[in-house]
Write a protein that holds these residues in place. Structure first.
Motif, PDB file in Angstrom:
ATOM      1  N   GLU A 179       0.800  -1.238  -0.121  1.00 29.22           N
ATOM      2  CA  GLU A 179      -0.111   0.015  -0.047  1.00 29.22           C
ATOM      3  C   GLU A 179       0.976   1.073  -0.042  1.00 29.22           C
ATOM      4  O   GLU A 179       0.532   2.217  -0.568  1.00 29.22           O
ATOM      5  CB  GLU A 179      -0.902   0.124   1.174  1.00 29.22           C
ATOM      6  N   LEU A 204       1.987 -16.315   1.609  1.00 28.72           N
ATOM      7  CA  LEU A 204       1.854 -14.933   1.942  1.00 28.72           C
ATOM      8  C   LEU A 204       2.896 -14.096   1.452  1.00 28.72           C
ATOM      9  O   LEU A 204       2.781 -12.782   1.047  1.00 28.72           O
ATOM     10  CB  LEU A 204       1.257 -14.688   3.526  1.00 28.72           C
ATOM     11  N   LEU A 261       3.031 -13.419  -1.961  1.00 25.45           N
ATOM     12  CA  LEU A 261       1.853 -12.596  -2.563  1.00 25.45           C
ATOM     13  C   LEU A 261       2.278 -11.151  -2.216  1.00 25.45           C
ATOM     14  O   LEU A 261       2.022 -10.287  -2.984  1.00 25.45           O
ATOM     15  CB  LEU A 261       0.629 -13.055  -1.857  1.00 25.45           C
ATOM     16  N   ARG A 265       2.667  -8.409  -4.732  1.00 30.84           N
ATOM     17  CA  ARG A 265       1.682  -6.953  -4.698  1.00 30.84           C
ATOM     18  C   ARG A 265       2.854  -5.517  -4.849  1.00 30.84           C
ATOM     19  O   ARG A 265       2.393  -4.788  -5.259  1.00 30.84           O
ATOM     20  CB  ARG A 265       1.064  -6.884  -3.391  1.00 30.84           C
ATOM     21  N   GLU A 302      -2.314  -2.698  -9.073  1.00 26.14           N
ATOM     22  CA  GLU A 302      -1.710  -4.128  -8.780  1.00 26.14           C
ATOM     23  C   GLU A 302      -2.931  -5.022  -9.365  1.00 26.14           C
ATOM     24  O   GLU A 302      -2.554  -6.169  -9.973  1.00 26.14           O
ATOM     25  CB  GLU A 302      -1.427  -4.512  -7.417  1.00 26.14           C
ATOM     26  N   ASP A 303      -4.003  -4.612  -8.994  1.00 34.10           N
ATOM     27  CA  ASP A 303      -5.394  -5.655  -9.364  1.00 34.10           C
ATOM     28  C   ASP A 303      -5.627  -5.473 -10.955  1.00 34.10           C
ATOM     29  O   ASP A 303      -5.817  -6.409 -11.412  1.00 34.10           O
ATOM     30  CB  ASP A 303      -6.161  -5.196  -8.595  1.00 34.10           C
ATOM     31  N   ALA A 315      -2.966  -7.821 -12.155  1.00 31.92           N
ATOM     32  CA  ALA A 315      -3.225  -9.346 -11.744  1.00 31.92           C
ATOM     33  C   ALA A 315      -4.486 -10.035 -12.404  1.00 31.92           C
ATOM     34  O   ALA A 315      -4.340 -11.156 -12.865  1.00 31.92           O
ATOM     35  CB  ALA A 315      -3.219  -9.541 -10.309  1.00 31.92           C
ATOM     36  N   SER A 357     -15.266  -2.671  -6.913  1.00 33.09           N
ATOM     37  CA  SER A 357     -14.272  -2.877  -5.961  1.00 33.09           C
ATOM     38  C   SER A 357     -14.633  -3.855  -4.731  1.00 33.09           C
ATOM     39  O   SER A 357     -15.702  -3.976  -4.583  1.00 33.09           O
ATOM     40  CB  SER A 357     -13.972  -1.359  -5.199  1.00 33.09           C
ATOM     41  N   TRP A 358     -13.498  -4.267  -4.184  1.00 31.86           N
ATOM     42  CA  TRP A 358     -13.818  -5.405  -3.212  1.00 31.86           C
ATOM     43  C   TRP A 358     -13.308  -5.067  -1.726  1.00 31.86           C
ATOM     44  O   TRP A 358     -13.173  -5.957  -1.015  1.00 31.86           O
ATOM     45  CB  TRP A 358     -13.142  -6.489  -3.782  1.00 31.86           C
ATOM     46  N   PRO A 408     -11.201 -11.735  -5.327  1.00 32.95           N
ATOM     47  CA  PRO A 408     -10.950 -10.706  -6.186  1.00 32.95           C
ATOM     48  C   PRO A 408     -10.290  -9.666  -6.267  1.00 32.95           C
ATOM     49  O   PRO A 408     -10.041  -8.949  -7.194  1.00 32.95           O
ATOM     50  CB  PRO A 408     -12.593 -10.544  -5.910  1.00 32.95           C
ATOM     51  N   SER A 409      -9.420  -9.332  -5.189  1.00 32.39           N
ATOM     52  CA  SER A 409      -8.373  -8.711  -5.262  1.00 32.39           C
ATOM     53  C   SER A 409      -7.291  -9.294  -4.406  1.00 32.39           C
ATOM     54  O   SER A 409      -7.351 -10.243  -3.677  1.00 32.39           O
ATOM     55  CB  SER A 409      -8.742  -7.311  -4.721  1.00 32.39           C
ATOM     56  N   LEU A 410      -5.845  -8.882  -4.668  1.00 36.55           N
ATOM     57  CA  LEU A 410      -4.865  -9.356  -4.047  1.00 36.55           C
ATOM     58  C   LEU A 410      -4.652  -9.144  -2.853  1.00 36.55           C
ATOM     59  O   LEU A 410      -4.260  -9.830  -1.925  1.00 36.55           O
ATOM     60  CB  LEU A 410      -3.501  -8.789  -4.692  1.00 36.55           C
ATOM     61  N   ARG A 457      -7.408  -8.880  -0.836  1.00 36.30           N
ATOM     62  CA  ARG A 457      -8.306  -9.792  -0.120  1.00 36.30           C
ATOM     63  C   ARG A 457      -7.849 -11.223  -0.269  1.00 36.30           C
ATOM     64  O   ARG A 457      -7.909 -11.872   0.894  1.00 36.30           O
ATOM     65  CB  ARG A 457      -9.684  -9.766  -0.923  1.00 36.30           C
ATOM     66  N   MET A 473      -5.709 -15.647   3.005  1.00 34.52           N
ATOM     67  CA  MET A 473      -4.729 -16.625   3.374  1.00 34.52           C
ATOM     68  C   MET A 473      -4.255 -16.454   4.772  1.00 34.52           C
ATOM     69  O   MET A 473      -4.104 -17.596   5.314  1.00 34.52           O
ATOM     70  CB  MET A 473      -3.615 -16.344   2.334  1.00 34.52           C
ATOM     71  N   GLU A 483     -18.072  -3.246   1.929  1.00 37.17           N
ATOM     72  CA  GLU A 483     -17.823  -3.139   0.649  1.00 37.17           C
ATOM     73  C   GLU A 483     -18.590  -3.534  -0.345  1.00 37.17           C
ATOM     74  O   GLU A 483     -18.839  -2.876  -1.200  1.00 37.17           O
ATOM     75  CB  GLU A 483     -16.362  -3.695   0.341  1.00 37.17           C
ATOM     76  N   LEU A 484     -19.186  -5.003  -0.133  1.00 31.96           N
ATOM     77  CA  LEU A 484     -20.002  -5.376  -1.099  1.00 31.96           C
ATOM     78  C   LEU A 484     -21.298  -4.556  -0.995  1.00 31.96           C
ATOM     79  O   LEU A 484     -22.062  -4.478  -2.328  1.00 31.96           O
ATOM     80  CB  LEU A 484     -20.357  -6.813  -0.893  1.00 31.96           C
ATOM     81  N   GLN A 532     -23.266  -6.873  -6.355  1.00 29.06           N
ATOM     82  CA  GLN A 532     -22.477  -7.285  -5.357  1.00 29.06           C
ATOM     83  C   GLN A 532     -23.359  -7.012  -4.053  1.00 29.06           C
ATOM     84  O   GLN A 532     -23.310  -8.082  -3.034  1.00 29.06           O
ATOM     85  CB  GLN A 532     -21.224  -6.050  -5.068  1.00 29.06           C
TER      86      GLN A 532
END
Lengths: 303, 341
Positions: free
Chosen positions: A43, A99, A102, A106, A120-121, A124, A302-303, B86-88, B90, B95, B197-198, B205
């Motif tokens: 970030e 991890l 990853l 990132r 990054e997303d 990816a 967005s997530w 769905p995102s790195l 997340r 994980m 977020e959803l 979503q």
């Protein structure tokens, strides 16, 4: 290597990635806080890129994409072991290595994206197969535990030599990412080397499987050390190193472990590779299909 | 160890296994029981080497091992989404969360081992279908929003259950729960954040989030166990200071928390009968399908067979690795002996 000292000075508390953290009795230490202290986070890099504090040259971005893709694809592979490992300790250890990888992915991808205004997303989830730059080694299937260990052994010794040198990069962001990554990859070396010794020196079956694992993985070792026009330009600028310059140390250090394990370097023909040019193994398409499916179902979300 | 913990309590008896060395078995039992009763009355702690009633040991062993199994089986529904996160960011969080659960399983198996059963034995019982784990993990994780709902509702319910267990009378269990609860509260927050977020995302979503909450709400409420009038073991567990609050009490508290939080999420609970009863000062909820609960418990849930088979497979596939590690370790010990001789 003396296995006894290995045990006592080994990976420390692998859940926090800090040597000695397990012995400190820090009850608040959590596997979810993998970033020790104020180390560089993806970030932070994304923020620097957004605010214009850091911006890679086109060459550096292309190079960061290679390293980021290697780490991302490997993390995707290793993540599959979580809940399927031979013992709980390995669910934790392989999950931790995934991890770390990853996290490196990132960082590298966040930085690379700065050259093309991509996150990054974006990189990816919305690049296609031929746009990835991962080497074939990282795409190889997990196989049995010995194949995973063989792949991890090669990767961690390669990445250690690479990141160790990149801490001196003239590109400050590459140097900073490498400085964090090299400490983590050092634990990965320890983990995989110990398993190579255990599997090679354990039972007849484990030895047979370890030898087979190396045979399957070794054709993809050569690609890691191939120079090309990009790495030559970057090496001349001091931003990166020629991959071929890592080979001697890699051979020497992996050779020491293999010797202790009573194993030969596999005598197998090298595969031509091609990942750096977007020519991939058959496996990558499936990896991406799974990784990208949800993000692509909801473009722009967005997530 | 118990004596050490009791230092502030005046005129406490010495831990009996030390005080009564050489005395008759009957006297030992009687002294042990007296000591145990005193520890219970003082709301203090029993430690592994202390005398404890056989039924107390058995109850704890069952509860702690079931809890450990739940952590291990509970990794599966979430591991199902690691590769598709769905995102790195997340992906990294998920994980780490599933990895935490393996860690919780490890602490809990260790705590259970102090009661005299090996982890191997507990794992064999799980794989043979002889041991139980929380029924909630026999429901499928169908969409990404399930990662949110599991974190928010399932981990939320687990926290309500587990925070009081930090004060459980058995020392190793209580101490393991302290660390586990810290991580669980992180897990719940990340679940809440996924749903938030959803809910603030696209209509698709938001619908995904509401659907997940609808599916996980009732199973999460049933995690607290049967209603108090149908929970025969609760009373004894409360007398032993293992359990601190009744199933219904905890369930009611949980509903109250969820009512507040679901508003912030901009979603709804699939229960039109949730209300605060001014007379009892407790939250009430609509009827739960206890028949479904019993069916899932009896092995007839959506994923019972799949979950157990996956664990069995990992265990079987890993057998040669564990044998290799044991064989290598034995060889190293022999080498050192030869070297020393």
């Amino acid at each position: 290597m003396n296995p006894e000292t290995q045990e006592t000075t080994g990976h420390g508390d692998i859940s926090v990635g800090v040597a000695g953290a397990g012995a400190s009795g820090d009850g608040s230490a959590s596997a979810t806080r993998i970033t020790p202290g104020n180390a560089l986070r993806p970030e932070d890099i994304a923020l620097e890129v957004r605010t214009g504090l850091a911006r890679p040259t086109e060459d550096v971005a292309e190079y960061a994409l290679r390293l980021g893709d290697d780490a991302l694809i490997l993390a995707q592979r290793l993540g599959h072991w979580i809940s399927r490992a031979p013992e709980l300790e390995e669910d934790v250890a392989l999950g931790n290595i995934a991890l770390d990888q990853l996290g490196h992915a990132r960082s590298f991808l966040s930085y690379a994206g700065g050259a093309w205004d991509k996150s990054e997303d974006d990189l990816a989830y919305f690049r296609r197969e031929h746009e990835f730059r991962s080497a074939h080694l990282f795409e190889q299937p997990n196989g049995d535990f010995a194949v995973t260990i063989a792949r991890q052994f090669v990767v961690s010794y390669y990445q250690f030599e690479l990141y160790r040198r990149l801490t001196e990069s003239t590109d400050a962001t590459i140097a900073a990412i490498a400085a964090k990554a090299v400490k983590e990859v050092d634990y990965h070396r320890d983990h995989s080397a110990q398993w190579v010794l255990r599997l090679a020196g354990g039972t007849d079956e484990s030895r047979r499987r370890m030898i087979n694992g190396f045979k399957l993985i070794w054709p993809y070792v050569g690609e890691l050390f191939v120079d090309d026009a990009l790495t030559t330009r970057l090496a001349e600028a001091g931003a990166a190193v020629e991959p071929s310059s890592l080979k001697a140390d890699f051979d020497r250090l992996t050779g020491e472990v293999l010797k202790e394990a009573g194993l030969e370097v596999p005598d197998v023909p090298a595969a031509p590779g091609g990942g750096r040019r977007g020519q991939h193994s058959e496996h990558l398409g499936y990896i991406l299909a799974e990784m990208q499916v949800l993000a692509r179902e909801h473009p722009g979300a967005s997530w | 160890m118990a004596a050490q913990n009791l230092q502030s309590v005046p005129d406490q008896p010495a831990a009996p296994q030390e005080a009564n060395a050489g005395q008759g078995q009957g006297q030992l039992e009687a002294d042990g029981q007296a000591y145990f009763d005193r520890v219970m009355a003082d709301d203090s702690r029993i430690e592994p080497k202390d005398w404890m009633p056989a039924a107390y040991r058995k109850t704890l062993l069952r509860q702690i091992s079931q809890h450990a199994h739940s952590e291990i089986i509970g990794m599966q529904p979430e591991a199902n989404w690691i590769s598709r996160a769905p995102s790195l960011k997340r992906k990294a969080i998920l994980m780490a969360k599933v990895q935490d659960e393996a860690g919780h399983g490890l602490y809990l198996y260790s705590a259970a081992e102090t009661l005299g059963q090996s982890r191997d034995q507990m794992m064999d019982d799980l794989i043979a279908g002889k041991a139980r784990y929380s029924s909630i993990f026999n429901y499928p994780a169908l969409t990404w929003a399930d990662m949110g709902a599991i974190g928010w509702l399932v981990d939320g319910a687990a926290i309500c259950n587990q925070v009081p267990l930090c004060r459980a009378s058995y020392g190793p269990y209580g101490r393991a729960m302290v660390r586990i609860c810290k991580e669980e509260s992180f897990h719940q927050r990340q679940g809440f954040e996924i749903l938030l977020e959803l809910s603030n995302g696209t209509p698709a979503q938001k619908q995904m989030a509401q659907d997940a909450v609808n599916r996980w709400y009732a199973p999460a409420l049933m995690m607290f166990g049967p209603p108090d009038d149908d929970s025969p073991n609760s009373k004894q567990s409360m007398a032993w200071n293992i359990k601190r609050f009744s199933n219904d009490e905890l369930r009611s508290r949980f509903v109250g928390m969820m009512v507040e939080q679901v508003r912030v999420l901009g979603l709804t609970l699939p229960d039109s009968e949730v209300r605060f009863n001014e007379d009892t000062r407790k939250w009430e909820h609509g009827p739960l399908d206890w028949n479904e609960f019993k069916e899932v418990l009896a092995g007839r849930g959506p994923c019972n067979s799949q979950r157990l088979e996956r664990r069995r497979q990992a265990h079987d596939d890993g057998a040669w690795v564990r044998e290799a590690a044991a064989s290598y370790a034995a060889k190293q010990v022999n080498k050192q002996k030869e070297y020393a001789a």
